[in-house]
Write an enzyme that holds these catalytic residues in place. Structure first.
Site, mmCIF file in Angstrom:
data_model
loop_
_atom_site.group_PDB
_atom_site.id
_atom_site.type_symbol
_atom_site.label_atom_id
_atom_site.label_comp_id
_atom_site.label_asym_id
_atom_site.label_seq_id
_atom_site.Cartn_x
_atom_site.Cartn_y
_atom_site.Cartn_z
ATOM 1 N N ASP A 100 0.864 -1.171 0.000
ATOM 2 C CA ASP A 100 0.000 0.000 0.000
ATOM 3 C C ASP A 100 0.906 1.228 0.000
ATOM 4 O O ASP A 100 2.124 1.105 0.063
ATOM 5 C CB ASP A 100 -0.920 -0.013 1.220
ATOM 6 C CG ASP A 100 -0.138 0.150 2.516
ATOM 7 O OD1 ASP A 100 -0.723 0.602 3.512
ATOM 8 O OD2 ASP A 100 1.059 -0.176 2.533
ATOM 9 N N ASP A 274 -8.141 -7.590 0.395
ATOM 10 C CA ASP A 274 -7.140 -7.769 1.453
ATOM 11 C C ASP A 274 -7.783 -7.427 2.792
ATOM 12 O O ASP A 274 -8.705 -6.616 2.835
ATOM 13 C CB ASP A 274 -5.928 -6.843 1.239
ATOM 14 C CG ASP A 274 -6.161 -5.442 1.789
ATOM 15 O OD1 ASP A 274 -6.784 -4.625 1.080
ATOM 16 O OD2 ASP A 274 -5.775 -5.178 2.945
ATOM 17 N N CYS A 312 -11.437 -29.477 6.324
ATOM 18 C CA CYS A 312 -10.300 -28.609 6.013
ATOM 19 C C CYS A 312 -9.026 -29.436 5.899
ATOM 20 O O CYS A 312 -8.782 -30.331 6.712
ATOM 21 C CB CYS A 312 -10.141 -27.561 7.107
ATOM 22 S SG CYS A 312 -8.736 -26.447 6.850
ATOM 23 N N CYS A 314 -5.891 -28.231 6.038
ATOM 24 C CA CYS A 314 -4.701 -27.576 6.576
ATOM 25 C C CYS A 314 -4.038 -28.475 7.620
ATOM 26 O O CYS A 314 -4.667 -29.378 8.175
ATOM 27 C CB CYS A 314 -5.041 -26.211 7.168
ATOM 28 S SG CYS A 314 -5.689 -26.239 8.859
ATOM 29 N N CYS A 317 -5.821 -28.745 11.072
ATOM 30 C CA CYS A 317 -7.002 -29.597 11.141
ATOM 31 C C CYS A 317 -6.652 -31.062 10.955
ATOM 32 O O CYS A 317 -7.336 -31.945 11.463
ATOM 33 C CB CYS A 317 -8.038 -29.158 10.115
ATOM 34 S SG CYS A 317 -8.794 -27.573 10.568
ATOM 35 N N HIS A 342 -4.631 -22.175 9.780
ATOM 36 C CA HIS A 342 -5.984 -22.603 9.435
ATOM 37 C C HIS A 342 -6.780 -21.486 8.772
ATOM 38 O O HIS A 342 -7.430 -21.703 7.741
ATOM 39 C CB HIS A 342 -6.751 -23.102 10.668
ATOM 40 C CG HIS A 342 -8.209 -23.275 10.366
ATOM 41 N ND1 HIS A 342 -8.709 -24.362 9.675
ATOM 42 C CD2 HIS A 342 -9.264 -22.451 10.579
ATOM 43 C CE1 HIS A 342 -10.011 -24.202 9.491
ATOM 44 N NE2 HIS A 342 -10.385 -23.065 10.025
#
Lengths: 396, 371
Positions: A100, A274, A312, A314, A317, A342
């Site tokens: 930014d 974002d 999930c 990930c 998990c 996660h």
């Protein structure tokens, strides 16, 4: 009509357009890698994503992340980036970066700031140093950091204020865009995006859209929203912008990241988002799940031997139970890392399923399904009903 | 568990292999060995995928009981044991009684219970509770309940109590251990107490050696943290006490010494005949934003020698072993933490990046240093 000569380091290929809404799925080619849109970009403010290594982030499927110019400009500073060859090299991230302009932080984080036509002047309360961030200076720092996408310095006003200041800021943002374009040295490797301002006033927004889209920038951001304004006004400004902005350039809706907002605003035609929310809320012990949120601090989790989300993939998990996470959340740093992993995966998976639904032209069904999971009693927020209706989705 | 001595050096250090590790099948470990310290079941700042980058060094894991005690009931309900709960079941899991990064306050152990400090304060643990915890947790190795509070230096009475009580706890633990189906494959370690009183130490060692334990933990030697309060083993008669203990212990069982010992202390302990240590030293150095930089092998340049060449007067090195990454001199130093080190941090990142991270308080800094 021949296409404008493309100097930018970006190409956008529209893969599919939803036949019902304004949603589109695209492939955005940037210097470091391709990005599938709609895309959510996690925020790694100070050159790292709060405990996650670049390798872990890559594994989640993330293709682009944010850094903040204000923070990085202070530490380690633009000079260091010139020495090392940019933030990519400094942190070891091989994919894309977006920075930014530093304007928002300067105004929101620093107590004493003053905006003039020249730039944003502020005095740091800690060391009493006077600093002036001009469009030229912002671009200079961003050129040093070396992100694939850089943002113009805009005159940011809170979305909750009205009056002549809003018009002043909008006008100034246009003039600062021109100064940024002039100052930008690395057009072959860095893409400068314009930021549409105009508050919650459709007249002002339209003027801004008209003017800014005349400039040959590779992409546009919709700024000045997501600052606590009424959501009923928010979505109208978003859809007004996407109606107007050119289809062959990406649309980046700044500061938007709650799952519901991502789904709705994708329907309204936004490509990039974002937000600090998923990573911040992870550090406070909250996991994102299809039905909303799971607060791992709550006693109910103490004996719950299921993972955060059974579907999930990930690493959190796959290995851990809610009960285990409950024992360490907010107490051990690893808990913060596990939940961040996660939540990032959740966002990546969400965006992927949005994209796939658009490609299969099943987005309205996807939206309905998603909203029903989030609001099982069908108590949809009014703004979501209206916004989706405006693009022909009726929530059942 | 089988402890096989492979060689004993002239100066006393031993090399050994430990096999028959219960549920771990054919796996073996070699000693001297370092256990990976955990806090509330996590290796500080490291998720499991990061831990795996340590390779076989990550295999033996040290679980201090105090911060895990609150999970007792949950583990009972969970029923798959602590290894599974922590996603560390492929590791060799050793449960110690106390947390060696801190010194618990004196005077809180009674005849029938020992005090452990959890997150919400003091917990009194008697043998029944202790063994109930072991049955719920199902560790591979565990230290029997012990009273390591030997009172003031030289106090014979309290030192004697610590010996007596610890033996009594051990005997009761052994009884319950024998009856327990669940702990069939677990190994129990006895603790040598007695403070700084030589006769008590000998008594403790002699008596503990008579019991059917898998190995020994040398307690109460003031080797607990915090870092700067750990005294050299070669001073204050500690070396002599350790020698007198080890004289009474059988050779073919391993000896554990806990605490954040610096390399000099580790080497001294190994020469005396200690086999197993924990990584609390690495942890505490990380916590003060420093990297371990001493020369380990001929291939890695000592960071000290690099830095020393640059700026003699610079007070960068707190001591011989570590270097603080907070110093500005590293701002644009793009070399790895230790040139030649093959760890993940050194092969992927630079001093400048780690300096930046610790400077702005980013968690990744600690993660990279810990590794």
């Amino acid at each position: 009509m021949s296409a404008p000569v493309n100097h930018s380091a970006l190409t956008l290929k529209v893969l599919a357009e939803c036949s019902v809404t304004k949603a589109r799925a695209c492939q955005l080619s940037l210097p470091h890698s391709v990005v599938d849109t709609p895309v959510f970009m996690p925020v790694g403010t100070q050159g790292s994503l709060k405990g996650i290594t670049p390798e872990q982030l890559e594994n989640s499927g993330c293709q682009i992340m944010l850094g903040n110019t204000y923070h990085l400009g202070s530490n380690p500073g633009a000079e260091l980036f010139d020495k090392v060859g940019g933030l990519h090299k400094f942190m070891g991230w091989k994919r894309n970066l977006l920075t930014d302009s530093g304007g928002f932080q300067m105004v929101s984080l620093v107590a004493l700031s003053e905006v003039t036509e020249e730039g944003v002047r502020f005095s740091n309360p800690y060391d009493a140093k006077d600093m002036l961030l001009t469009p030229e200076k912002s671009i200079e720092i961003q050129n040093s950091i070396g992100a694939d996408i850089i943002m113009q310095l805009d005159d940011v006003v809170s979305s909750t204020i009205s009056g002549p200041r809003v018009e002043e800021a909008m006008g100034r943002s246009i003039r600062w865009l021109d100064r940024c374009i002039e100052a930008h040295k690395k057009t072959k490797t860095q893409n400068l995006f314009a930021i549409i301002q105009g508050g919650l006033d459709s007249r002002l927004r339209t003027i801004c859209l008209n003017e800014m889209s005349k400039r040959n920038v590779p992409g546009f951001a919709i700024g000045g929203l997501s600052g606590g304004e009424d959501k009923n006004d928010f979505w109208k400004m978003v859809t007004l912008s996407t109606d107007f902005l050119p289809k062959h350039k990406p649309r980046y809706l700044m500061g938007v990241g709650f799952p519901v907002d991502l789904v709705v605003c994708s329907a309204l035609g936004c490509d990039m988002f974002d937000c600090v929310y998923p990573t911040r809320t992870a550090r406070f012990g909250t996991a994102l799940i299809p039905t909303g949120k799971l607060d791992l601090k709550k006693k109910g989790c103490a004996e719950d031997f299921r993972p955060i989300d059974e579907n999930c993939s990930c690493s959190t998990c796959r290995q851990f139970t809610r009960a285990y996470l409950h024992t360490i959340v907010t107490k051990e740093t690893v808990a913060s890392i596990l939940l961040t992993i996660h939540n990032i995966q959740y966002q990546m998976d969400l965006m992927r399923s949005i994209k796939e639904a658009i490609i299969q032209d099943k987005y309205p069904e996807f939206v309905n399904d998603f909203m029903q999971k989030q609001f099982p009693t069908r108590n949809y927020p009014e703004w979501t009903v209206d916004a989706l209706a405006s693009v022909n989705i009726k929530l059942s | 568990m089988k402890f096989s001595l492979r060689s004993v050096s002239q100066r006393g250090g031993r090399l050994a292999t430990i096999s028959e590790l219960g549920r771990h099948g054919d796996k073996t470990v070699t000693t001297p060995m370092c256990l990976v310290f955990t806090q509330a079941g996590t290796i500080p700042h490291l998720t499991n995928d990061m831990v795996q980058k340590l390779g076989k060094h990550a295999y033996p894991v040290h679980l201090p009981l105090p911060l895990l005690l609150e999970s007792h009931e949950i583990l009972q309900k969970y029923s798959n044991g602590i290894g599974d709960f922590l996603a560390l079941k492929h590791h060799l899991l050793y449960l110690s009684v106390q947390d060696s990064t801190i010194r618990p306050p004196e005077g809180f152990n009674e005849k029938s219970f020992v005090s452990l400090w959890g997150r919400s304060g003091r917990l009194n643990v008697d043998v029944d509770k202790f063994m109930s915890v072991q049955e719920a947790f199902k560790p591979d190795w565990y230290q029997a309940l012990c009273d390591s509070d030997a009172g003031k230096v030289g106090s014979r009475k309290r030192a004697h109590k610590s010996v007596e009580r610890t033996l009594a706890y051990l005997d009761r633990c052994l009884e319950k251990h024998k009856e327990s189906e669940v702990l069939r494959h677990s190994c129990i370690f006895g603790s040598i107490e007695g403070g700084s009183v030589a006769e008590e130490r000998e008594l403790s060692a002699k008596e503990t050696a008579k019991r059917p334990v898998a190995g020994f933990v040398l307690e109460g030697l003031d080797t607990n943290g915090p870092l700067d309060s750990v005294l050299p083993l070669c001073e204050n008669g500690k070396k002599e006490i350790i020698q007198s203990i080890l004289n009474e212990l059988p050779d073919e069982k391993p000896r554990i010494l806990h605490g954040p010992l610096d390399p000099a202390n580790i080497l001294a302990a190994v020469e005396l005949g200690i086999d197993i240590f924990d990584s609390t030293y690495a942890f505490l150095v990380t916590e003060r934003n420093a990297a371990l930089t001493f020369c380990v092998s001929p291939d890695t340049e000592s960071m000290a020698s690099n830095v020393g060449k640059l700026q003699d007067s610079c007070n960068l090195q707190r001591n011989l072993y570590e270097t603080s990454l907070t110093d500005k001199i590293f701002k644009d130093d793009f070399r790895p933490l230790v040139v030649g080190c093959q760890c993940y941090t050194c092969t992927n990142h630079t001093r400048a990046y780690v300096h930046h991270l610790v400077n702005v308080g980013e968690l990744l800094g600690k993660t990279l240093l810990m590794l």
